[in-house]
Design an enzyme around this catalytic site. Structure first.
Site, mmCIF file in Angstrom:
data_model
loop_
_atom_site.group_PDB
_atom_site.id
_atom_site.type_symbol
_atom_site.label_atom_id
_atom_site.label_comp_id
_atom_site.label_asym_id
_atom_site.label_seq_id
_atom_site.Cartn_x
_atom_site.Cartn_y
_atom_site.Cartn_z
ATOM 1 C CG ASP A 1 34.263 41.722 41.057
ATOM 2 O OD1 ASP A 1 33.174 41.175 40.844
ATOM 3 O OD2 ASP A 1 35.361 41.187 40.805
ATOM 4 C CE LYS B 1 29.063 44.898 37.257
ATOM 5 N NZ LYS B 1 30.384 44.722 37.851
ATOM 6 C CE LYS C 1 25.718 50.251 48.882
ATOM 7 N NZ LYS C 1 26.601 50.641 49.965
ATOM 8 N N GLY D 1 29.301 37.990 39.642
ATOM 9 C CA GLY D 1 28.965 37.734 41.040
ATOM 10 C C GLY D 1 28.570 39.066 41.640
ATOM 11 C CG HIS D 2 26.098 41.200 40.156
ATOM 12 N ND1 HIS D 2 25.222 41.303 39.119
ATOM 13 C CD2 HIS D 2 27.325 41.308 39.600
ATOM 14 C CE1 HIS D 2 25.886 41.467 37.985
ATOM 15 N NE2 HIS D 2 27.163 41.468 38.256
ATOM 16 C CB THR D 3 27.886 40.763 47.089
ATOM 17 O OG1 THR D 3 28.787 39.860 46.461
ATOM 18 C CG2 THR D 3 27.617 40.320 48.510
ATOM 19 N NE ARG E 1 25.997 31.624 11.451
ATOM 20 C CZ ARG E 1 26.452 31.983 10.266
ATOM 21 N NH1 ARG E 1 25.642 32.464 9.382
ATOM 22 N NH2 ARG E 1 27.724 31.847 9.977
ATOM 23 C CD GLN F 1 30.675 39.656 32.984
ATOM 24 O OE1 GLN F 1 29.932 39.822 32.029
ATOM 25 N NE2 GLN F 1 30.376 38.861 33.972
ATOM 26 N N GLY G 1 36.006 33.047 44.325
ATOM 27 C CA GLY G 1 36.723 33.141 45.599
ATOM 28 C C GLY G 1 38.172 33.575 45.421
HETATM 29 P P1 GDP Z 1 29.515 43.712 41.372
HETATM 30 O O1 GDP Z 1 30.007 42.484 40.688
HETATM 31 O O2 GDP Z 1 29.872 44.949 40.635
HETATM 32 O O3 GDP Z 1 28.043 43.650 41.707
HETATM 33 O O4 GDP Z 1 30.298 43.785 42.750
HETATM 34 P P2 GDP Z 1 30.580 42.563 43.763
HETATM 35 O O5 GDP Z 1 29.320 42.271 44.491
HETATM 36 O O6 GDP Z 1 31.274 41.449 43.073
HETATM 37 O O7 GDP Z 1 31.681 43.215 44.695
HETATM 38 C C1 GDP Z 1 31.438 44.335 45.453
HETATM 39 C C2 GDP Z 1 31.617 43.988 46.929
HETATM 40 O O8 GDP Z 1 31.730 45.171 47.671
HETATM 41 C C3 GDP Z 1 30.441 43.254 47.525
HETATM 42 O O9 GDP Z 1 30.908 42.379 48.511
HETATM 43 C C4 GDP Z 1 29.600 44.364 48.144
HETATM 44 O O10 GDP Z 1 28.823 43.927 49.250
HETATM 45 C C5 GDP Z 1 30.667 45.298 48.602
HETATM 46 N N1 GDP Z 1 30.321 46.719 48.564
HETATM 47 C C6 GDP Z 1 29.535 47.382 47.663
HETATM 48 N N2 GDP Z 1 29.549 48.714 47.926
HETATM 49 C C7 GDP Z 1 30.373 48.879 48.994
HETATM 50 C C8 GDP Z 1 30.833 50.038 49.716
HETATM 51 O O11 GDP Z 1 30.493 51.183 49.420
HETATM 52 N N3 GDP Z 1 31.697 49.802 50.761
HETATM 53 C C9 GDP Z 1 32.122 48.550 51.110
HETATM 54 N N4 GDP Z 1 32.956 48.407 52.116
HETATM 55 N N5 GDP Z 1 31.692 47.456 50.436
HETATM 56 C C10 GDP Z 1 30.857 47.615 49.399
HETATM 57 P P1 IMO Z 2 31.008 41.046 37.798
HETATM 58 O O1 IMO Z 2 29.707 41.148 37.056
HETATM 59 C C1 IMO Z 2 35.344 40.651 37.628
HETATM 60 C C2 IMO Z 2 36.955 38.255 34.323
HETATM 61 C C3 IMO Z 2 37.617 36.926 34.650
HETATM 62 C C4 IMO Z 2 38.647 36.878 33.530
HETATM 63 C C5 IMO Z 2 37.905 37.473 32.348
HETATM 64 C C6 IMO Z 2 37.284 36.448 31.408
HETATM 65 O O2 IMO Z 2 30.886 40.377 39.114
HETATM 66 O O3 IMO Z 2 31.685 42.372 37.860
HETATM 67 P P2 IMO Z 2 35.147 34.869 31.620
HETATM 68 O O4 IMO Z 2 34.801 33.805 32.618
HETATM 69 O O5 IMO Z 2 34.168 35.990 31.561
HETATM 70 O O6 IMO Z 2 35.460 34.309 30.261
HETATM 71 O O7 IMO Z 2 36.552 35.490 32.156
HETATM 72 O O8 IMO Z 2 36.885 38.285 32.901
HETATM 73 N N1 IMO Z 2 35.579 38.409 34.835
HETATM 74 C C7 IMO Z 2 35.236 39.197 35.858
HETATM 75 N N2 IMO Z 2 36.013 39.940 36.694
HETATM 76 N N3 IMO Z 2 33.991 40.665 37.749
HETATM 77 C C8 IMO Z 2 33.222 39.947 36.911
HETATM 78 O O9 IMO Z 2 31.880 40.038 36.903
HETATM 79 C C9 IMO Z 2 33.831 39.138 35.938
HETATM 80 N N4 IMO Z 2 33.378 38.295 34.980
HETATM 81 C C10 IMO Z 2 34.452 37.871 34.307
HETATM 82 O O10 IMO Z 2 38.199 36.952 35.922
HETATM 83 O O11 IMO Z 2 39.720 37.718 33.841
HETATM 84 MG MG MG Z 3 31.212 40.826 41.059
#
Ligand code: GDP
Ligand code: IMO
Ligand code: MG
Length: 450
Positions: A13, A16, A18, A40-42, A142, A248, A326
């Site tokens: 999170d 990545k 963005k 989850g990539h926002t 397998r 991840q 969430g």
């Molecule tokens: P990812 O899983 O690595 O793609 O990241 P996520 O999308 O799960 O979480 C990153 C969150 O931070 C998202 O809600 C983005 O919209 C937000 N975000 C990304 N870059 C920035 C930043 O520079 N500042 C702020 N405030 N939010 C950011």
């Molecule tokens: P992004 O790509 C943050 C965490 C879970 C748990 C562990 C194992 O959005 O950064 P799993 O369901 O993969 O077997 O869970 O890994 N986890 C993440 N934490 N961002 C993620 O993906 C994650 N994907 C899995 O919370 O601790």
């Molecule tokens: Mg994420």
């Protein structure tokens, strides 16, 4: 010309999605190489928020090819609902390609993930319960079902039967246990919601329904199924830029992360070769993405975790709630011991530091520069021994904070001196330049430092 890997440098999170969307401008092809819909990539674009779990974060560029590589585990229902969602939003998915060799997350994988977590009780990993671990386990055994199997009913039936057979005992036990729980809760009445497991314990009717359902998924996905390794080779050999997008992150890596509190794939940059089908020398640049602080969702060691009010402040200012489940994320200070480990492990060329804006008003800021074991030993390196890491405490350097809104900063000189010094300290410590800084969720809320 470059193959560029984008890899999470912490526990996920980091933003990545963005950064991938942003760097995708320079590429023709964006490839997811591991993980599944645990990600989850926002991406926030023109005020609209998109959340992707499986689809590569380059999809908003209609002229780019987006690839789900062989190393990804694909839940076809989730993928189809993402495709439908994008179409409804007017985004073309015509250039989406899915590796025929990618493995599928089947309904029983999701059930087994949930059952495994329930069984572990207070020792649970805190998985996303999306079936990731059981799907990768079947791949290694397998017993996996692959995307290409969706196109052949006979093979599909044989493989699902074989995959279900050794799981019957576990699923039956789970069903009995669930039924007992429901009965105790007084739900075993006529008209109650059927338990999703009720159909799974008997493989015969279930097998038929599962095959039918998956054949229909195959029909819908067929136009997207391709030899995606060849597609990457052609792009790279033609001098195009290909981005390999990790899901991840490094500290969740199955081999190099905080095992067993990890995911079941290898997010690290080197794994892009296996997960996309390219050679190591196809990768010419590795970008690590880190937040200006740390977060973690799920269980496991977290040496810089903040339990006091500042942690809550970071969670609220950074909206640190998971995109996938969430769940509230755990928050802590920037951990330079972990970051330096990630820099070396991925052999990073550059760092993007996201969410610097979130630290406004938090100061003074702390960054962990070493750990101390409970016996008092100084640990300069990220410890490989789980017991040491679990009980290690972080030692900090304190740096001045800043109290201005960074949301409108676009050039290095727009950033307050304290923010620039904070970034400088990080870059010096880990020995890699910070090229990009995030100052807000929107696409244009970045500062290029290089
Ligand atoms: P990812 O899983 O690595 O793609 O990241 P996520 O999308 O799960 O979480 C990153 C969150 O931070 C998202 O809600 C983005 O919209 C937000 N975000 C990304 N870059 C920035 C930043 O520079 N500042 C702020 N405030 N939010 C950011
Ligand atoms: P992004 O790509 C943050 C965490 C879970 C748990 C562990 C194992 O959005 O950064 P799993 O369901 O993969 O077997 O869970 O890994 N986890 C993440 N934490 N961002 C993620 O993906 C994650 N994907 C899995 O919370 O601790
Ligand atoms: Mg994420």
């Amino acid at each position: 010309m470059p193959g560029v890997v984008i890899v999470g440098a912490q526990w996920g999170d980091e933003g990545k999605g963005k950064i991938t969307d942003l760097l995708a401008e320079r590429a023709t092809t964006i490839v997811r190489y591991q993980g599944g819909n645990n990600a989850g990539h926002t991406i926030v674009r023109d005020g609209e928020t998109f959340a992707f779990h499986l689809i590569p974060s380059g999809i908003l560029h209609s002229d780019k090819t987006c690839v789900i590589g062989n190393g990804v585990v694909v839940d076809p229902r989730v993928l189809l609902s993402e495709i439908d969602g994008l179409k409804r939003a007017g985004v073309s998915v015509a250039n989406l390609r899915i590796s025929a060799n990618a493995h599928l997350i089947m309904p029983y994988h999701v059930l087994l993930d949930q059952a495994g977590e329930t069984k572990l009780g207070k020792n649970s990993i805190g998985t996303t319960r999306r079936g990731i671990g059981p799907a990768y386990a079947d791949k290694a055994l397998r017993l996996g079902i692959r995307v290409q199997d969706l196109l052949d009913e006979k093979i599909l039936r044989t493989k699902i039967r074989a995959a279900l057979e050794p799981k019957q005992q576990a699923l039956r036990e789970l069903s009995v246990q669930r039924r007992k729980l429901r009965k105790e809760a007084g739900e075993e009445t006529k008209g109650a919601t059927p338990d999703p497991l009720d159909g799974v314990v008997d493989p015969r009717p279930d097998l038929h329904a599962m095959v039918e359902e998956h054949i229909s998924y195959g029909h819908r996905l067929e136009p997207h199924i391709a030899d995606t390794a060849k597609l990457c080779w052609d792009a790279l050999d033609g001098g195009e830029t290909v981005i390999f997008e990790g899901a991840q992150a490094t500290l969740l890596d199955l081999d190099h992360g905080t095992y067993p509190f990890v995911t079941s794939s290898n997010p690290i940059a080197g794994a892009a070769t296996v997960g996309a089908g390219i050679g190591p020398t196809d990768i010419s640049e590795v970008w690590g993405i880190a937040k200006a602080y740390s977060t973690r969702v799920g269980a496991g060691p977290f040496p810089t975790e903040l339990h006091e009010e500042i942690g809550e402040q970071i969670i609220e200012q950074g909206h640190e709630y998971g995109t996938t489940t969430g769940r509230k994320r755990r928050a802590g200070w920037m951990d330079l011991v972990g970051l330096r480990y990630a820099v070396r492990l991925n052999r990073m060329d550059a760092l993007a530091i996201t969410k610097l804006d979130v630290l406004s008003g938090i100061g003074p800021l702390r960054v962990a520069v070493r750990y101390r074991s409970k016996e008092g030993a100084v640990l300069e390196e990220f410890p490989y021994h789980q017991s040491i890491l679990h009980s290690a405490s972080a030692e900090y350097e304190e740096l001045p904070g800043f109290d201005v809104d960074l949301g409108d900063c676009r050039a290095p000189e727009d950033l307050p001196t304290e923010a620039r010094d904070y970034l400088g300290f990080i870059a010096d410590y880990v020995g890699v330049p910070i090229k990009l800084v995030g100052v807000g969720p929107a696409r244009d809320q970045v500062v290029w430092l290089d």
